[in-house]
Design an enzyme around this catalytic site. Structure first.
Site, PDB file in Angstrom:
ATOM      1  N   CYS A  21       0.864  -1.187   0.000  1.00  0.00           N
ATOM      2  CA  CYS A  21       0.000   0.000   0.000  1.00  0.00           C
ATOM      3  C   CYS A  21       0.899   1.236   0.000  1.00  0.00           C
ATOM      4  O   CYS A  21       2.049   1.169  -0.448  1.00  0.00           O
ATOM      5  CB  CYS A  21      -0.985  -0.024   1.167  1.00  0.00           C
ATOM      6  SG  CYS A  21      -0.236   0.038   2.809  1.00  0.00           S
ATOM      7  N   ASN A  24       2.249   1.362   4.466  1.00  0.00           N
ATOM      8  CA  ASN A  24       2.515   0.086   5.151  1.00  0.00           C
ATOM      9  C   ASN A  24       2.243   0.182   6.661  1.00  0.00           C
ATOM     10  O   ASN A  24       2.921  -0.442   7.467  1.00  0.00           O
ATOM     11  CB  ASN A  24       3.942  -0.426   4.894  1.00  0.00           C
ATOM     12  CG  ASN A  24       4.175  -1.884   5.288  1.00  0.00           C
ATOM     13  OD1 ASN A  24       5.247  -2.242   5.768  1.00  0.00           O
ATOM     14  ND2 ASN A  24       3.186  -2.734   5.124  1.00  0.00           N
ATOM     15  N   CYS A  26      -1.468   0.732   7.471  1.00  0.00           N
ATOM     16  CA  CYS A  26      -2.922   0.467   7.567  1.00  0.00           C
ATOM     17  C   CYS A  26      -3.335  -0.743   6.723  1.00  0.00           C
ATOM     18  O   CYS A  26      -3.527  -1.844   7.239  1.00  0.00           O
ATOM     19  CB  CYS A  26      -3.733   1.694   7.155  1.00  0.00           C
ATOM     20  SG  CYS A  26      -3.476   3.132   8.210  1.00  0.00           S
ATOM     21  N   ARG A  27      -3.493  -0.529   5.410  1.00  0.00           N
ATOM     22  CA  ARG A  27      -4.109  -1.574   4.580  1.00  0.00           C
ATOM     23  C   ARG A  27      -3.237  -2.798   4.388  1.00  0.00           C
ATOM     24  O   ARG A  27      -3.689  -3.930   4.603  1.00  0.00           O
ATOM     25  CB  ARG A  27      -4.478  -0.992   3.200  1.00  0.00           C
ATOM     26  CG  ARG A  27      -5.582   0.017   3.242  1.00  0.00           C
ATOM     27  CD  ARG A  27      -5.667   0.797   1.960  1.00  0.00           C
ATOM     28  NE  ARG A  27      -4.504   1.662   1.777  1.00  0.00           N
ATOM     29  CZ  ARG A  27      -4.261   2.380   0.699  1.00  0.00           C
ATOM     30  NH1 ARG A  27      -5.083   2.317  -0.338  1.00  0.00           N
ATOM     31  NH2 ARG A  27      -3.194   3.156   0.635  1.00  0.00           N
ATOM     32  N   SER A  28      -1.982  -2.609   3.932  1.00  0.00           N
ATOM     33  CA  SER A  28      -1.184  -3.800   3.638  1.00  0.00           C
ATOM     34  C   SER A  28      -0.796  -4.574   4.901  1.00  0.00           C
ATOM     35  O   SER A  28      -0.715  -5.799   4.839  1.00  0.00           O
ATOM     36  CB  SER A  28       0.028  -3.484   2.753  1.00  0.00           C
ATOM     37  OG  SER A  28       0.923  -2.589   3.344  1.00  0.00           O
ATOM     38  N   ASP A 139      -8.161   3.892   1.060  1.00  0.00           N
ATOM     39  CA  ASP A 139      -7.245   4.266   2.141  1.00  0.00           C
ATOM     40  C   ASP A 139      -8.050   4.739   3.361  1.00  0.00           C
ATOM     41  O   ASP A 139      -8.772   5.733   3.274  1.00  0.00           O
ATOM     42  CB  ASP A 139      -6.351   5.397   1.625  1.00  0.00           C
ATOM     43  CG  ASP A 139      -5.237   5.735   2.599  1.00  0.00           C
ATOM     44  OD1 ASP A 139      -5.301   5.297   3.758  1.00  0.00           O
ATOM     45  OD2 ASP A 139      -4.308   6.441   2.175  1.00  0.00           O
TER      46      ASP A 139
HETATM   47  P1  4NP Z   1      -1.808   2.860   4.150  1.00  0.00           P
HETATM   48  O1  4NP Z   1      -2.423   4.231   4.708  1.00  0.00           O
HETATM   49  O2  4NP Z   1      -1.231   3.171   2.793  1.00  0.00           O
HETATM   50  O3  4NP Z   1      -2.996   1.965   4.076  1.00  0.00           O
HETATM   51  O4  4NP Z   1      -0.771   2.413   5.152  1.00  0.00           O
HETATM   52  C1  4NP Z   1      -1.682   5.404   4.872  1.00  0.00           C
HETATM   53  C2  4NP Z   1      -0.790   5.511   5.916  1.00  0.00           C
HETATM   54  C3  4NP Z   1      -0.101   6.694   6.108  1.00  0.00           C
HETATM   55  C4  4NP Z   1      -0.313   7.759   5.252  1.00  0.00           C
HETATM   56  C5  4NP Z   1      -1.207   7.632   4.193  1.00  0.00           C
HETATM   57  C6  4NP Z   1      -1.889   6.454   4.009  1.00  0.00           C
HETATM   58  N1  4NP Z   1       0.385   8.981   5.467  1.00  0.00           N
HETATM   59  O5  4NP Z   1       0.108   9.951   4.743  1.00  0.00           O
HETATM   60  O6  4NP Z   1       1.252   9.030   6.347  1.00  0.00           O
END
Ligand code: 4NP
Length: 180
Positions: A21, A24, A26-28, A139
């Site tokens: 993702c 790394n 939240c989703r993945s 997201d």
């Molecule tokens: P992820 O979500 O891609 O599912 O881990 C996010 C985690 C952090 C951020 C954006 C999306 N960020 O902007 O820090």
């Protein structure tokens, strides 16, 4: 549902799946933990390895987002071992299948592909979601807790289907139940 073709393993040994993702955290990581649990339930822990990373390096070394961890814990999964990593071009040579969460992840990952075979290793995680094949995993980072619950449902459905396909494919490979 029609059979989705998985890339054949690049090397003997474990089939390696990378879930990717943006951050790394939240989703993945949620997909990583759920997919690994499904792999273990299917008795494939010694045949399939799951790793995860983000296309961005902002959170490298950190545990997953507390909301992602709480959602997993409430559903009976163990979120504690996760530490964020960043996807790099070399991962294409280390894994068989790269599963991205959304179209932005896909273009970021494909921008690092530097061998003719690399793009064929990339698929959407929800290509394996019977409810909405090929959709994105949205997201949840900037939203509320509902978003994490939705991500969990998506990754649970997709992981079950993916592991069923992996079990079929690995049964045909050397070292599988029918391959000796
Ligand atoms: P992820 O979500 O891609 O599912 O881990 C996010 C985690 C952090 C951020 C954006 C999306 N960020 O902007 O820090």
């Amino acid at each position: 549902m029609e059979r989705v073709a998985l890339p054949r393993p690049r090397t003997a040994g474990r089939y390696r799946v990378a879930v990717v993702c943006l951050g790394n955290i939240c989703r993945s990581p949620m997909a990583h933990v759920v997919l690994e649990a499904r792999v273990a339930e299917a008795g494939l822990a010694d045949r399939v390895e799951v790793v995860s990373s983000g296309t961005a390096g902002w959170h490298v070394g950190k545990p997953m987002d507390p909301r992602a961890a709480a959602t997993l814990s409430a559903a009976g999964y163990d979120p504690s071992r996760h530490r964020a990593r960043q996807f790099e071009a070399g991962w294409f040579d280390d894994v068989d299948l790269v599963l991205v969460m959304d179209a932005a992840n896909r273009s970021d990952v494909l921008a690092l592909a530097d061998q003719p075979g690399h793009p064929a290793q990339v698929a959407m995680f929800r290509d394996f979601d019977p409810a909405e094949p090929g959709a994105e995993v949205p997201d949840p980072y900037y939203g509320g807790d509902d978003g994490f619950q939705e991500v969990l449902a998506m990754v649970e459905r997709s992981s079950s289907r993916l592991v069923a396909l992996l079990a079929e494919q690995l049964a045909d490979e050397p070292g599988g139940p029918s391959g000796g």
